[in-house]
Write a protein that holds these residues in place. Sequence first.
Motif, PDB file in Angstrom:
ATOM      1  N   PHE A  44      12.864 -41.498 -94.304  1.00 20.18           N
ATOM      2  CA  PHE A  44      11.523 -41.281 -93.769  1.00 20.18           C
ATOM      3  C   PHE A  44      11.301 -42.252 -92.622  1.00 20.18           C
ATOM      4  O   PHE A  44      11.504 -43.457 -92.781  1.00 20.18           O
ATOM      5  CB  PHE A  44      10.488 -41.523 -94.879  1.00 20.18           C
ATOM      6  CG  PHE A  44       9.079 -41.215 -94.487  1.00 20.18           C
ATOM      7  CD1 PHE A  44       8.591 -39.924 -94.585  1.00 20.18           C
ATOM      8  CD2 PHE A  44       8.241 -42.217 -94.024  1.00 20.18           C
ATOM      9  CE1 PHE A  44       7.283 -39.641 -94.219  1.00 20.18           C
ATOM     10  CE2 PHE A  44       6.942 -41.948 -93.656  1.00 20.18           C
ATOM     11  CZ  PHE A  44       6.455 -40.643 -93.754  1.00 20.18           C
ATOM     12  N   THR A  45      10.891 -41.733 -91.465  1.00 14.38           N
ATOM     13  CA  THR A  45      10.705 -42.589 -90.289  1.00 14.38           C
ATOM     14  C   THR A  45       9.293 -43.181 -90.272  1.00 14.38           C
ATOM     15  O   THR A  45       8.313 -42.475 -90.451  1.00 14.38           O
ATOM     16  CB  THR A  45      10.965 -41.823 -88.982  1.00 14.38           C
ATOM     17  OG1 THR A  45      10.020 -40.757 -88.852  1.00 14.38           O
ATOM     18  CG2 THR A  45      12.373 -41.252 -88.954  1.00 14.38           C
ATOM     19  N   ARG A  46       9.231 -44.497 -90.032  1.00 10.27           N
ATOM     20  CA  ARG A  46       7.945 -45.186 -89.938  1.00 10.27           C
ATOM     21  C   ARG A  46       7.413 -45.213 -88.506  1.00 10.27           C
ATOM     22  O   ARG A  46       6.258 -45.495 -88.270  1.00 10.27           O
ATOM     23  CB  ARG A  46       8.078 -46.641 -90.418  1.00 10.27           C
ATOM     24  CG  ARG A  46       8.396 -46.803 -91.866  1.00 10.27           C
ATOM     25  CD  ARG A  46       8.278 -48.243 -92.366  1.00 10.27           C
ATOM     26  NE  ARG A  46       9.073 -49.225 -91.643  1.00 10.27           N
ATOM     27  CZ  ARG A  46       8.578 -50.188 -90.865  1.00 10.27           C
ATOM     28  NH1 ARG A  46       7.288 -50.311 -90.706  1.00 10.27           N
ATOM     29  NH2 ARG A  46       9.372 -51.037 -90.269  1.00 10.27           N
ATOM     30  N   ALA A  93      -0.591 -40.453 -92.651  1.00 10.00           N
ATOM     31  CA  ALA A  93       0.075 -41.294 -91.651  1.00 10.00           C
ATOM     32  C   ALA A  93      -0.891 -41.630 -90.512  1.00 10.00           C
ATOM     33  O   ALA A  93      -0.971 -42.782 -90.080  1.00 10.00           O
ATOM     34  CB  ALA A  93       1.322 -40.599 -91.116  1.00 10.00           C
ATOM     35  N   GLU A  94      -1.623 -40.647 -90.032  1.00 14.10           N
ATOM     36  CA  GLU A  94      -2.600 -40.893 -88.966  1.00 14.10           C
ATOM     37  C   GLU A  94      -3.694 -41.853 -89.446  1.00 14.10           C
ATOM     38  O   GLU A  94      -4.164 -42.695 -88.687  1.00 14.10           O
ATOM     39  CB  GLU A  94      -3.233 -39.571 -88.516  1.00 14.10           C
ATOM     40  CG  GLU A  94      -2.257 -38.641 -87.819  1.00 14.10           C
ATOM     41  CD  GLU A  94      -2.788 -37.215 -87.678  1.00 14.10           C
ATOM     42  OE1 GLU A  94      -3.981 -36.963 -88.003  1.00 14.10           O
ATOM     43  OE2 GLU A  94      -1.999 -36.349 -87.247  1.00 14.10           O
ATOM     44  N   HIS A  95      -4.064 -41.719 -90.689  1.00 10.83           N
ATOM     45  CA  HIS A  95      -5.132 -42.545 -91.285  1.00 10.83           C
ATOM     46  C   HIS A  95      -4.718 -44.017 -91.374  1.00 10.83           C
ATOM     47  O   HIS A  95      -5.541 -44.904 -91.166  1.00 10.83           O
ATOM     48  CB  HIS A  95      -5.469 -41.981 -92.672  1.00 10.83           C
ATOM     49  CG  HIS A  95      -6.530 -42.707 -93.418  1.00 10.83           C
ATOM     50  ND1 HIS A  95      -7.867 -42.596 -93.113  1.00 10.83           N
ATOM     51  CD2 HIS A  95      -6.447 -43.552 -94.470  1.00 10.83           C
ATOM     52  CE1 HIS A  95      -8.566 -43.338 -93.941  1.00 10.83           C
ATOM     53  NE2 HIS A  95      -7.734 -43.934 -94.776  1.00 10.83           N
ATOM     54  N   GLY A 116       0.579 -49.927 -78.822  1.00 10.98           N
ATOM     55  CA  GLY A 116       1.467 -49.172 -77.937  1.00 10.98           C
ATOM     56  C   GLY A 116       2.019 -47.947 -78.629  1.00 10.98           C
ATOM     57  O   GLY A 116       1.704 -46.810 -78.291  1.00 10.98           O
ATOM     58  N   VAL A 117       2.810 -48.181 -79.650  1.00 12.03           N
ATOM     59  CA  VAL A 117       3.414 -47.104 -80.432  1.00 12.03           C
ATOM     60  C   VAL A 117       2.868 -47.193 -81.846  1.00 12.03           C
ATOM     61  O   VAL A 117       2.982 -48.237 -82.497  1.00 12.03           O
ATOM     62  CB  VAL A 117       4.966 -47.236 -80.457  1.00 12.03           C
ATOM     63  CG1 VAL A 117       5.582 -46.168 -81.332  1.00 12.03           C
ATOM     64  CG2 VAL A 117       5.525 -47.187 -79.051  1.00 12.03           C
ATOM     65  N   LEU A 118       2.249 -46.112 -82.302  1.00  8.41           N
ATOM     66  CA  LEU A 118       1.726 -46.110 -83.663  1.00  8.41           C
ATOM     67  C   LEU A 118       2.871 -46.112 -84.659  1.00  8.41           C
ATOM     68  O   LEU A 118       3.899 -45.475 -84.446  1.00  8.41           O
ATOM     69  CB  LEU A 118       0.848 -44.882 -83.895  1.00  8.41           C
ATOM     70  CG  LEU A 118      -0.479 -44.853 -83.142  1.00  8.41           C
ATOM     71  CD1 LEU A 118      -1.211 -43.555 -83.418  1.00  8.41           C
ATOM     72  CD2 LEU A 118      -1.347 -46.052 -83.527  1.00  8.41           C
ATOM     73  N   HIS A 119       2.661 -46.836 -85.758  1.00  7.00           N
ATOM     74  CA  HIS A 119       3.677 -46.871 -86.803  1.00  7.00           C
ATOM     75  C   HIS A 119       3.003 -47.097 -88.154  1.00  7.00           C
ATOM     76  O   HIS A 119       1.838 -47.463 -88.233  1.00  7.00           O
ATOM     77  CB  HIS A 119       4.709 -47.979 -86.532  1.00  7.00           C
ATOM     78  CG  HIS A 119       4.131 -49.353 -86.552  1.00  7.00           C
ATOM     79  ND1 HIS A 119       3.496 -49.911 -85.464  1.00  7.00           N
ATOM     80  CD2 HIS A 119       4.085 -50.290 -87.531  1.00  7.00           C
ATOM     81  CE1 HIS A 119       3.085 -51.132 -85.766  1.00  7.00           C
ATOM     82  NE2 HIS A 119       3.427 -51.391 -87.019  1.00  7.00           N
ATOM     83  N   MET A 120       3.783 -46.861 -89.204  1.00  8.97           N
ATOM     84  CA  MET A 120       3.325 -47.106 -90.565  1.00  8.97           C
ATOM     85  C   MET A 120       3.942 -48.402 -91.063  1.00  8.97           C
ATOM     86  O   MET A 120       5.118 -48.664 -90.801  1.00  8.97           O
ATOM     87  CB  MET A 120       3.728 -45.955 -91.487  1.00  8.97           C
ATOM     88  CG  MET A 120       3.047 -44.648 -91.161  1.00  8.97           C
ATOM     89  SD  MET A 120       3.669 -43.290 -92.188  1.00  8.97           S
ATOM     90  CE  MET A 120       2.941 -43.717 -93.764  1.00  8.97           C
TER      91      MET A 120
END
Length: 181
Positions: free
Chosen positions: A87-89, A139-141, A147-151
Amino acid sequence: EAEVEGPLEFLPNLPQGWRWMNAETACCRVVDCHNKTAPYAESGIRLLRTTNIRDGKLVLDDARYVSEETYKFWSRRCPPEPGDVLFTREAPMGEAALIPPGMKVCMGQRMMLLRANKEVLSPEYLLLAVQAPYVRKYAEHVAVGSGVLHMRVGDVERLPIPVPPINEQAQTVSAVRHAFS
């Protein structure tokens, strides 16, 4: 059973006999990658990067490899196995794929390994569950970054997973395969 944390009004009600679980509870392992770029080798063990995971599948163009020594170091917490979900963060966030039988891989950075607790989840169902629209909303929440959104790792551990009985998981996987064939 662990509850899915936070105000997640977008999670749908589940059919009778199903329950919400977070990934950490539904899986026997949830492991973050080594958070550095692995040194490449001319040949050896395939290194999977976030660009190799798209739409529930492994995209094996642009092959990169690591040595056995690098693999052992990068995989020391949990060597990836066939049936594990990657799963990519970040870059992109929220993509997932299943490691196929017979494939030995090294996880690149910005991804996590989810190993289904087979008493609770089938690996194939877990892959479908983490690709569902409500996981994208989750994930959006929880996404962070300017810069780059991540979890964050903890957010992946808390991914909401709807868990039906095992026989219904097999029926769901079969129905989805049939629909996409």
